[in-house]
Design a protein around this motif. Structure first.
Motif, mmCIF file in Angstrom:
data_model
loop_
_atom_site.group_PDB
_atom_site.id
_atom_site.type_symbol
_atom_site.label_atom_id
_atom_site.label_comp_id
_atom_site.label_asym_id
_atom_site.label_seq_id
_atom_site.Cartn_x
_atom_site.Cartn_y
_atom_site.Cartn_z
ATOM 1 N N GLU A 76 0.823 -1.203 0.000
ATOM 2 C CA GLU A 76 0.000 0.000 0.000
ATOM 3 C C GLU A 76 0.864 1.262 0.000
ATOM 4 O OE1 GLU A 76 -3.949 0.593 2.247
ATOM 5 O OE2 GLU A 76 -2.461 1.548 3.543
ATOM 6 N N PHE A 77 0.385 2.277 -0.712
ATOM 7 C CA PHE A 77 1.067 3.574 -0.803
ATOM 8 C C PHE A 77 0.017 4.662 -0.613
ATOM 9 C CE2 PHE A 77 2.849 0.385 -3.629
ATOM 10 C CZ PHE A 77 4.144 0.277 -3.141
ATOM 11 N N PRO A 78 -0.341 4.974 0.630
ATOM 12 C CA PRO A 78 -1.467 5.874 0.887
ATOM 13 C C PRO A 78 -1.245 7.308 0.432
ATOM 14 C CG PRO A 78 -0.290 5.354 2.918
ATOM 15 C CD PRO A 78 0.266 4.443 1.866
ATOM 16 N N PHE A 79 -0.015 7.662 0.125
ATOM 17 C CA PHE A 79 0.298 9.033 -0.305
ATOM 18 C C PHE A 79 0.071 9.235 -1.798
ATOM 19 C CE2 PHE A 79 3.938 6.396 0.839
ATOM 20 C CZ PHE A 79 4.472 6.107 -0.409
ATOM 21 N N PHE A 80 -0.150 8.152 -2.558
ATOM 22 C CA PHE A 80 -0.434 8.267 -3.993
ATOM 23 C C PHE A 80 -1.940 8.165 -4.233
ATOM 24 C CE2 PHE A 80 3.927 6.306 -5.022
ATOM 25 C CZ PHE A 80 4.505 7.555 -5.230
ATOM 26 N N ASP A 81 -2.458 9.001 -5.118
ATOM 27 C CA ASP A 81 -3.843 8.823 -5.547
ATOM 28 C C ASP A 81 -3.865 8.076 -6.876
ATOM 29 O OD1 ASP A 81 -3.280 10.652 -7.585
ATOM 30 O OD2 ASP A 81 -4.222 12.338 -6.530
ATOM 31 N N ASP A 82 -5.064 7.890 -7.428
ATOM 32 C CA ASP A 82 -5.219 7.082 -8.637
ATOM 33 C C ASP A 82 -4.514 7.678 -9.850
ATOM 34 O OD1 ASP A 82 -6.789 5.742 -6.899
ATOM 35 O OD2 ASP A 82 -8.625 5.808 -8.099
ATOM 36 N N SER A 83 -4.204 8.974 -9.814
ATOM 37 C CA SER A 83 -3.526 9.586 -10.953
ATOM 38 C C SER A 83 -2.092 9.088 -11.091
ATOM 39 C CB SER A 83 -3.532 11.117 -10.823
ATOM 40 O OG SER A 83 -2.693 11.544 -9.758
ATOM 41 N N VAL A 84 -1.525 8.606 -9.984
ATOM 42 C CA VAL A 84 -0.161 8.062 -10.009
ATOM 43 C C VAL A 84 -0.192 6.546 -10.096
ATOM 44 C CG1 VAL A 84 2.015 7.844 -8.732
ATOM 45 C CG2 VAL A 84 0.769 10.016 -8.702
ATOM 46 N N LEU A 85 -1.035 5.923 -9.280
ATOM 47 C CA LEU A 85 -1.009 4.470 -9.112
ATOM 48 C C LEU A 85 -2.436 3.946 -9.017
ATOM 49 C CD1 LEU A 85 1.029 2.136 -8.664
ATOM 50 C CD2 LEU A 85 0.918 2.640 -6.217
ATOM 51 N N LYS A 86 -2.850 3.168 -9.995
ATOM 52 C CA LYS A 86 -4.221 2.656 -10.034
ATOM 53 C C LYS A 86 -4.344 1.431 -9.125
ATOM 54 C CE LYS A 86 -5.714 4.346 -14.516
ATOM 55 N NZ LYS A 86 -6.651 5.263 -13.839
ATOM 56 N N PRO A 87 -5.307 1.424 -8.203
ATOM 57 C CA PRO A 87 -5.455 0.313 -7.253
ATOM 58 C C PRO A 87 -6.256 -0.843 -7.827
ATOM 59 C CG PRO A 87 -7.026 2.030 -6.730
ATOM 60 C CD PRO A 87 -6.237 2.529 -7.916
ATOM 61 N N GLU A 88 -5.672 -1.546 -8.779
ATOM 62 C CA GLU A 88 -6.372 -2.670 -9.411
ATOM 63 C C GLU A 88 -5.370 -3.604 -10.065
ATOM 64 O OE1 GLU A 88 -7.999 -0.986 -13.499
ATOM 65 O OE2 GLU A 88 -8.362 0.443 -11.875
ATOM 66 N N ILE A 89 -5.846 -4.780 -10.446
ATOM 67 C CA ILE A 89 -4.984 -5.751 -11.117
ATOM 68 C C ILE A 89 -4.682 -5.257 -12.525
ATOM 69 C CG2 ILE A 89 -4.850 -8.120 -11.991
ATOM 70 C CD1 ILE A 89 -6.690 -8.920 -9.676
ATOM 71 N N PRO A 90 -3.428 -5.254 -12.948
ATOM 72 C CA PRO A 90 -3.095 -4.782 -14.294
ATOM 73 C C PRO A 90 -3.691 -5.704 -15.366
ATOM 74 C CG PRO A 90 -1.136 -4.938 -12.893
ATOM 75 C CD PRO A 90 -2.242 -5.633 -12.173
ATOM 76 N N PRO A 91 -3.818 -5.199 -16.575
ATOM 77 C CA PRO A 91 -4.300 -6.050 -17.675
ATOM 78 C C PRO A 91 -3.232 -7.061 -18.076
ATOM 79 C CG PRO A 91 -3.646 -3.896 -18.501
ATOM 80 C CD PRO A 91 -3.565 -3.812 -17.011
ATOM 81 N N PRO A 92 -3.628 -8.076 -18.871
ATOM 82 C CA PRO A 92 -2.626 -9.047 -19.341
ATOM 83 C C PRO A 92 -1.527 -8.365 -20.144
ATOM 84 C CG PRO A 92 -4.852 -9.813 -19.779
ATOM 85 C CD PRO A 92 -4.973 -8.384 -19.345
ATOM 86 N N CYS A 93 -0.391 -9.026 -20.203
ATOM 87 C CA CYS A 93 0.775 -8.492 -20.905
ATOM 88 C C CYS A 93 1.255 -9.546 -21.896
ATOM 89 C CB CYS A 93 1.852 -8.172 -19.873
ATOM 90 S SG CYS A 93 3.420 -7.592 -20.525
ATOM 91 N N PRO A 94 1.670 -9.201 -23.155
ATOM 92 C CA PRO A 94 1.690 -7.843 -23.711
ATOM 93 C C PRO A 94 0.287 -7.368 -24.105
ATOM 94 C CG PRO A 94 2.426 -9.449 -25.358
ATOM 95 C CD PRO A 94 2.183 -10.212 -24.080
#
Length: 479
Positions: A271-289
């Protein structure tokens, strides 16, 4: 004619470090070692929310809703300190091979003092907000100070937000005090006579040992385990339901009645409570590539990170932000040092990070997980920062090479680290037996006064001890 004083130049880059635990101290030390800092081109400050350095090694009483430090009374390191230590600063001679938490805390305090880091640390100051604004990191602290920085180093630690399983009935047990996370555990007393412990990691194993020594009936719940029976100790699989009447039902149908307490050694949330969603989205990333253009936090990992450090996304330069020591199943202090060396190289020369090659490396790692049968994005990102037994040493060597610009004149992982690390569990078992017999202090007395090789020799000696040799005198053991 006016005389113009010979003032030092204004720093061209300002660096902010969040946290003064083991990773933050390593970052601070390596920054102050840099040529840029030495000539006044860089400035640095570390903000630490607590009243002392040390991070999780600085003890604290558990608060009602917050795990400030998860230290329990019986905690010792699960790595021998010669492997665990910063490569630039060994533990003192004669230190027990697997030291207690207070010894580690004194070591970190000594490290900060020895390298004159304390004047650069602002204690009792929490970073409340960090945003990317107009080409700088705008940082707001709990003291309501606001400042701008060119580089932000995230070393806030990851052992303060308990991860709670979503098991039916558990909420009632938590609110009634019948269940609690291991972050709030300190000692085995006052918990009743029948205790269930969930989790097979180091904390879970330690808590089982604590409870059994205290004469409890202990049930150890381990995912995928087959049930075993015993009067005072039983092993069970995953819990299916917590019942209001004090019973616990397991997935294989086994039932434990009249449970007094359940301890959840189930890990922590990243957890990084000092970041909001504009920096770090709180969700599982999409598949790669492909590599996503935004940065994600799945609560298990941050993705995508170049070299497990630098955010490879489109919003801000990758070299402007660093996430320290997200990796696990590693010796964290030497890894933090190596990461800090790579970080300083990227700060000094942002072009040293090649986005195309970094993206290829990330996709290759993703494909390696798929090839091992870990196919869903959720499972892959859960394991993203987990390293194999010896992978950390290759990783450190790669960071050393990057930090040195590819030069052969670089730091390298010592061969003894690779050779002894796989024996860490056996070493700990033998050390515990030796210490329990009262011969541990004599075994390590004076070891290290002649350098690290003495510790290496001592660890090999300990591995060679047979059960019969444990019964001989300590002097014989050290021959």
């Amino acid at each position: 004619m006016d005389i113009v004083p010979n003032l030092p130049p204004e720093p061209s880059k300002r660096i902010c470090i969040i946290g003064a635990g083991a990773s933050g101290l390593a970052a601070l030390k390596i920054v102050t070692d840099s040529a840029e800092y030495q000539r006044g081109a860089w400035s640095v400050i570390a903000y630490e929310s607590r009243s002392n350095v040390g991070g999780i090694w600085f003890p604290a009483a558990p608060e009602e809703n917050q795990a400030v430090s998860p230290l329990y009374d019986s905690l010792t390191t699960n790595l021998p300190h010669p492997i665990m230590a910063y490569t630039s600063y060994p533990f003192p001679p004669s230190t027990p091979l697997y030291p207690v938490a207070s010894v580690v805390q004194r070591y970190l305090e000594s490290y900060a003092s020895h390298f004159n880091l304390l004047p650069l640390i602002q204690l009792n100051t929490k970073v409340a907000k960090a945003r990317w604004e107009l080409g700088k990191w705008a940082v707001t602290t709990s003291t309501e100070d606001q400042d701008l920085f060119d580089h932000l180093v995230v070393a806030n630690g990851h052992y303060t937000v308990p991860r709670i399983p979503q098991t039916p009935g558990l909420d009632h047990w938590l609110t009634s005090g019948r269940a609690m996370h291991s972050a709030f555990y300190r000692r085995p007393h006052g918990l009743g006579d029948k205790v269930v412990i969930v989790g097979a990691g180091p904390s879970g194993q330690d808590l089982v040992t604590d409870m059994r020594k205290a004469g409890k009936v202990v049930i150890h719940s381990i995912r995928g385990a087959e049930s075993t029976e015993g009067e005072h100790f039983r092993r069970r699989g995953t819990i299916a339901e917590f019942k209001v009447d004090g019973s616990i039902i397991f997935e294989d149908g086994a039932v434990e009645k009249n449970v007094d307490r359940c301890l959840l050694a189930t890990g922590y949330v990243v957890e990084f409570p000092f970041f909001d969603d504009s920096v770090l989205k709180p969700e599982i990333p999409p598949p790669c590539p492909p590599i996503p253009s935004e940065l994600f936090n799945s609560t298990y990992s941050v993705f995508p990170l170049s070299r497990q450090l630098f955010p490879l996304q489109a919003q801000f330069p990758p070299s402007s932000l660093v996430f320290m020591c997200l990796l696990y199943k590693i010796a964290p202090l030497p890894v933090a040092e190596a990461q800090a060396m790579a970080m300083v190289r990227a700060f000094a020369d942002p072009s040293s990070l090649e986005p195309m090659q970094e993206a290829v490396d990330i996709m290759t790692r993703y494909e390696n997980f798929v090839s091992k049968g870990i196919e869903t994005p959720a499972a892959i990102y859960k394991a993203w920062h987990r390293f194999g037994e010896l992978e950390q040493f290759d990783y450190r060597d790669e960071l050393y090479t990057f930090a040195a610009g590819g030069s052969e004149e670089r730091q390298k992982v010592s061969e003894w680290e690779r050779e002894l690390y796989p024996h860490k569990v056996t070493l700990r078992e033998k050390w515990v037996a030796l210490a329990k017999s009262g011969r541990g202090d004599e075994f390590v007395r004076g070891v290290g006064e002649g350098g690290t090789q003495e510790w290496v020799d001592a660890m090999w000696r300990l591995l060679r001890l047979s059960s019969k040799e444990k019964e001989t005198s300590t002097t014989d053991c050290r021959l």
